[in-house]
Design a protein around this motif. Structure first.
Motif, PDB file in Angstrom:
ATOM      1  N   CYS A 156       0.824  -1.198   0.000  1.00  0.00           N
ATOM      2  CA  CYS A 156       0.000   0.000   0.000  1.00  0.00           C
ATOM      3  C   CYS A 156       0.864   1.256   0.000  1.00  0.00           C
ATOM      4  O   CYS A 156       0.621   2.200  -0.744  1.00  0.00           O
ATOM      5  CB  CYS A 156      -0.887  -0.038   1.237  1.00  0.00           C
ATOM      6  SG  CYS A 156      -2.366   0.874   0.991  1.00  0.00           S
ATOM      7  N   ARG A 157       1.905   1.240   0.818  1.00  0.00           N
ATOM      8  CA  ARG A 157       2.756   2.436   0.921  1.00  0.00           C
ATOM      9  C   ARG A 157       3.713   2.572  -0.255  1.00  0.00           C
ATOM     10  O   ARG A 157       3.937   3.675  -0.743  1.00  0.00           O
ATOM     11  CB  ARG A 157       3.573   2.380   2.205  1.00  0.00           C
ATOM     12  CG  ARG A 157       2.722   2.695   3.416  1.00  0.00           C
ATOM     13  CD  ARG A 157       3.519   2.393   4.668  1.00  0.00           C
ATOM     14  NE  ARG A 157       2.653   2.369   5.815  1.00  0.00           N
ATOM     15  CZ  ARG A 157       2.505   3.389   6.651  1.00  0.00           C
ATOM     16  NH1 ARG A 157       3.145   4.502   6.436  1.00  0.00           N
ATOM     17  NH2 ARG A 157       1.708   3.284   7.682  1.00  0.00           N
ATOM     18  N   THR A 158       4.285   1.443  -0.700  1.00  0.00           N
ATOM     19  CA  THR A 158       5.298   1.556  -1.760  1.00  0.00           C
ATOM     20  C   THR A 158       4.669   1.749  -3.143  1.00  0.00           C
ATOM     21  O   THR A 158       5.168   2.529  -3.933  1.00  0.00           O
ATOM     22  CB  THR A 158       6.183   0.295  -1.826  1.00  0.00           C
ATOM     23  OG1 THR A 158       5.330  -0.830  -1.876  1.00  0.00           O
ATOM     24  CG2 THR A 158       7.117   0.191  -0.652  1.00  0.00           C
ATOM     25  N   ALA A 159       3.581   1.025  -3.420  1.00  0.00           N
ATOM     26  CA  ALA A 159       3.025   1.084  -4.778  1.00  0.00           C
ATOM     27  C   ALA A 159       1.996   2.198  -4.924  1.00  0.00           C
ATOM     28  O   ALA A 159       1.832   2.761  -5.993  1.00  0.00           O
ATOM     29  CB  ALA A 159       2.399  -0.252  -5.150  1.00  0.00           C
ATOM     30  N   PHE A 160       1.271   2.496  -3.827  1.00  0.00           N
ATOM     31  CA  PHE A 160       0.186   3.479  -3.953  1.00  0.00           C
ATOM     32  C   PHE A 160       0.401   4.696  -3.055  1.00  0.00           C
ATOM     33  O   PHE A 160      -0.468   5.561  -2.985  1.00  0.00           O
ATOM     34  CB  PHE A 160      -1.157   2.818  -3.612  1.00  0.00           C
ATOM     35  CG  PHE A 160      -1.405   1.579  -4.423  1.00  0.00           C
ATOM     36  CD1 PHE A 160      -1.589   1.682  -5.794  1.00  0.00           C
ATOM     37  CD2 PHE A 160      -1.421   0.326  -3.850  1.00  0.00           C
ATOM     38  CE1 PHE A 160      -1.785   0.552  -6.562  1.00  0.00           C
ATOM     39  CE2 PHE A 160      -1.618  -0.815  -4.612  1.00  0.00           C
ATOM     40  CZ  PHE A 160      -1.803  -0.706  -5.978  1.00  0.00           C
ATOM     41  N   GLY A 161       1.538   4.715  -2.339  1.00  0.00           N
ATOM     42  CA  GLY A 161       1.844   5.844  -1.452  1.00  0.00           C
ATOM     43  C   GLY A 161       0.690   6.150  -0.526  1.00  0.00           C
ATOM     44  O   GLY A 161       0.428   7.303  -0.194  1.00  0.00           O
ATOM     45  N   SER A 162      -0.012   5.116  -0.087  1.00  0.00           N
ATOM     46  CA  SER A 162      -1.257   5.366   0.624  1.00  0.00           C
ATOM     47  C   SER A 162      -1.174   4.945   2.086  1.00  0.00           C
ATOM     48  O   SER A 162      -0.275   4.209   2.485  1.00  0.00           O
ATOM     49  CB  SER A 162      -2.347   4.573  -0.086  1.00  0.00           C
ATOM     50  OG  SER A 162      -3.556   4.835   0.509  1.00  0.00           O
ATOM     51  N   SER A 163      -2.156   5.409   2.848  1.00  0.00           N
ATOM     52  CA  SER A 163      -2.135   5.168   4.290  1.00  0.00           C
ATOM     53  C   SER A 163      -2.529   3.733   4.625  1.00  0.00           C
ATOM     54  O   SER A 163      -3.182   3.055   3.824  1.00  0.00           O
ATOM     55  CB  SER A 163      -3.114   6.095   4.982  1.00  0.00           C
ATOM     56  OG  SER A 163      -4.415   5.594   4.782  1.00  0.00           O
ATOM     57  N   SER A 164      -2.168   3.304   5.828  1.00  0.00           N
ATOM     58  CA  SER A 164      -2.506   1.930   6.188  1.00  0.00           C
ATOM     59  C   SER A 164      -4.015   1.772   6.407  1.00  0.00           C
ATOM     60  O   SER A 164      -4.545   0.680   6.283  1.00  0.00           O
ATOM     61  CB  SER A 164      -1.740   1.500   7.426  1.00  0.00           C
ATOM     62  OG  SER A 164      -1.945   2.423   8.444  1.00  0.00           O
ATOM     63  N   LYS A 165      -4.737   2.896   6.681  1.00  0.00           N
ATOM     64  CA  LYS A 165      -6.192   2.776   6.879  1.00  0.00           C
ATOM     65  C   LYS A 165      -6.855   2.319   5.562  1.00  0.00           C
ATOM     66  O   LYS A 165      -7.625   1.357   5.540  1.00  0.00           O
ATOM     67  CB  LYS A 165      -6.757   4.119   7.317  1.00  0.00           C
ATOM     68  CG  LYS A 165      -8.254   4.098   7.546  1.00  0.00           C
ATOM     69  CD  LYS A 165      -8.796   5.450   7.963  1.00  0.00           C
ATOM     70  CE  LYS A 165     -10.299   5.506   7.799  1.00  0.00           C
ATOM     71  NZ  LYS A 165     -10.727   5.720   6.423  1.00  0.00           N
ATOM     72  N   GLU A 166      -6.496   3.008   4.464  1.00  0.00           N
ATOM     73  CA  GLU A 166      -7.076   2.598   3.177  1.00  0.00           C
ATOM     74  C   GLU A 166      -6.588   1.201   2.803  1.00  0.00           C
ATOM     75  O   GLU A 166      -7.353   0.384   2.299  1.00  0.00           O
ATOM     76  CB  GLU A 166      -6.667   3.591   2.081  1.00  0.00           C
ATOM     77  CG  GLU A 166      -7.400   4.910   2.197  1.00  0.00           C
ATOM     78  CD  GLU A 166      -6.617   6.043   1.562  1.00  0.00           C
ATOM     79  OE1 GLU A 166      -5.379   5.923   1.442  1.00  0.00           O
ATOM     80  OE2 GLU A 166      -7.250   7.041   1.203  1.00  0.00           O
ATOM     81  N   GLY A 167      -5.316   0.949   3.089  1.00  0.00           N
ATOM     82  CA  GLY A 167      -4.755  -0.366   2.794  1.00  0.00           C
ATOM     83  C   GLY A 167      -5.549  -1.459   3.493  1.00  0.00           C
ATOM     84  O   GLY A 167      -5.868  -2.495   2.916  1.00  0.00           O
TER      85      GLY A 167
END
Ligand code: HEM
Length: 510
Positions: free
Chosen positions: A203-214
């Motif tokens: 989630c963080r590496t590929a989508f730069g996104s938060s763990s909540k959305e992940g």
């Protein structure tokens, strides 16, 4: 009267469907028997060969009574004694199992698209979308061209820092537990923890996104996976997927949730666009969707928004599910072979000290690479690959009618003594001392990431991730199997320990 008529009609329709399936099944059996290809007895078109004594995947990994690798490879013997492919049934679907490396290479290395992926189960499609894993032909070329730059080594090296930071959070939790409980050991169920960790990492590496959305994506995909596992053998009745049954409604809700969460991630990336969309996987896809190399808007989209959403689903699932099982089985094997656990710890402390590992340090971990490859050989997270020929094909001596489902059973091939040597069933990382190509009697015998044009695009990502997580665990802890561990590797789409991997974790400086 009307309801009686309806009942009769339904019964006639059911009899017709049954008759047609049975007739087809017998024709398939006759066609292959004429070529000398047989297999275990078919148990009826609803059941296939799924009950004992024939379950293709239950033979490679030992069982609960014999806790460690008692390889009762019954199906393997079927192949070897009869010297060729065999036919088995998965529910109503015939499968030709190919266990000859030459034939497997012909299938996987075919550059002309003669063998395509099998039709995916509808719930699998909802779960992973029609992304790179499932697209074919010119669509595959287009998707592959867009996505490949996201996996360039320089990009992956930059991601290592994020991978290590995610692992650091988890390790900190374990450290806190060991210190607050003041016990020498704590019990941790690794299978679940690795699933959470690898989901966080992708989630963080590929989508730069938060763990909540992940986590939301993770939960939606896991629930869809649970539906796949319970329905994969069911006969797909035409039109059934549109009926508002409880399961279908649940599937629709999860699909919607998955799509909305991914849309949120995408929209917020579009909204925060500065000089570009970023150089992670999502950024690369959005760039391909919206801008030309000169930064202008494209006339023709290279990827549509729906395709981007499907790719996000694919990468989210493929990017965490498999790596988490590679980590799980590595922990398992290192606890069964503590001498290798010690060897790896010595290597890690020599190359990385107690620091957070970076990509350069990880590239020096030769024995770690060997252990991961050997784990991939004995416990491949992707257990089978499926293909079908788009026209009637001759494969060696075998005539395959168009559309026949062909199965490549990875664990069976990975234990072929003629190829891997007499110790094929044993854990011996040293076989990879001189690299993958020289590990067996034929090159490219390791199929864990597959080979040929459709091999895994994320393999370097996965290896870096597995190395950083394992290095950080080895720096801080020693571990053994918990007495509550039950050895039951299960084919739940990927190969995973059916009852998890409970381990006893002991802080090294305790
Ligand atoms: C230990 C970890 C992994 C294993 C064992 C693994 C294994 C595989 C295998 C066997 C295939 C071929 C499947 C087939 O042809 O039917 C494949 C394809 C693929 N993998 Fe992986 N994989 C891993 C990690 C990853 C990661 C981390 C990603 C993404 C970040 C990824 C993305 C993909 C994609 C998109 C494909 C389709 C490639 C194509 O068809 O062109 N995988 N993987």
């Amino acid at each position: 009267m009307a309801s009686l008529l309806l009942l009769l009609l339904l019964a006639a329709a059911a009899a017709w469907v049954w008759g047609r399936q049975e007739w087809r099944a017998r024709a398939v059996e006759r066609g292959f028997a004429a070529q000398g290809v047989r297999g275990p007895r078919r148990g009826g078109w609803l059941r296939g060969c799924n009950e004992e004594p024939f379950n293709l995947n239950s033979y490679y990994f030992g069982n609960r009574q014999k806790p460690y690798i008692s390889f009762c490879i019954k199906s393997y013997k079927v192949v070897k004694e009869k010297g060729g492919p065999f036919l088995y049934w998965l529910g109503p679907q015939p499968r030709i199992c190919i266990s000859d490396y030459d034939l497997v290479k012909q299938i996987l290395s075919n550059k002309y698209g003669h063998f395509v992926k099998n039709d995916a189960h509808p719930v699998i499609l909802s779960m992973i979308g029609k992304g790179l894993l499932l697209v074919e032909g010119t669509d595959w070329v287009r998707h592959h061209r867009v996505l490949t730059p996201a996996f360039a080594m320089d990009k992956l090296k930059m991601m290592t820092r994020t991978m290590a930071s995610c692992a650091e959070c988890l390790i900190k939790e374990w450290e806190d537990q060991t210190s607050t409980r003041k016990s020498i050991e704590i019990e941790v169920e690794f299978s679940k923890q690795f699933q959470d960790l690898t989901a966080d990492i992708i989630c963080r590496t590929a989508f730069g996104s938060s763990s909540k959305e992940g986590k939301e994506i993770f939960h939606a995909q896991r629930q869809l996976l649970a539906i796949v596992i319970t329905t994969i053998l069911n006969v797909q009745l035409p039109g059934f997927k549109y009926l508002p049954t409880k399961r279908n409604r649940c599937k629709w809700t999860l699909e919607k949730k998955l799509k909305n969460t991914l849309m949120q991630i995408i929209q917020s990336r579009i909204a925060s666009k500065g000089n570009g969309y970023g150089d992670d996987l999502l950024g690369v896809m959005l760039d391909a969707c919206f801008s030309t190399e000169q930064g202008e808007k494209r006339d023709e989209l290279v990827l549509t928004m729906d395709e981007i959403i499907d790719e996000c689903k694919t990468f989210f699932f493929a990017g965490h599910e498999t790596t988490s099982h590679l980590l799980t089985w590595t922990m398992f094997l290192l606890s069964v072979y503590p001498e290798w656990q010690d060897r790896l710890r010595v290597e890690v402390l020599r190359e990385c000290g107690k620091e957070k590992p970076n990509a350069d340090m990880l590239s020096k971990l030769k024995e770690m690479t060997m252990v991961l490859l050997e784990t991939l050989r004995l416990y491949p997270p992707v257990i089978s690959m499926f293909r079908k020929p788009i026209t009637d094909m001759q494969l060696g001596r075998l005539h395959l009618p168009r559309g026949t489902a062909v199965v490549i059973p990875i664990p069976m091939l990975h234990r072929d003594k003629e190829v891997w040597g007499d110790d094929a069933n044993e854990f011996n990382p040293l076989r990879f001392e001189n690299g993958v190509i020289k590990a067996a009697k034929i090159p490219h015998a390791l199929l864990g990431f597959s080979i040929g044009p459709r091999s895994c695009i994320g393999q370097n990502f996965a290896m870096l991730e597995a190395k950083s997580v394992m290095a950080m665990i080895l720096q801080k802890f020693s571990f053994t199997l918990s007495p509550s561990y039950v050895h039951a590797p299960a084919d739940l789409i990927t190969l995973q320990p059916k009852f998890g991997l409970p381990m006893l974790l002991r802080a090294l400086d305790a």
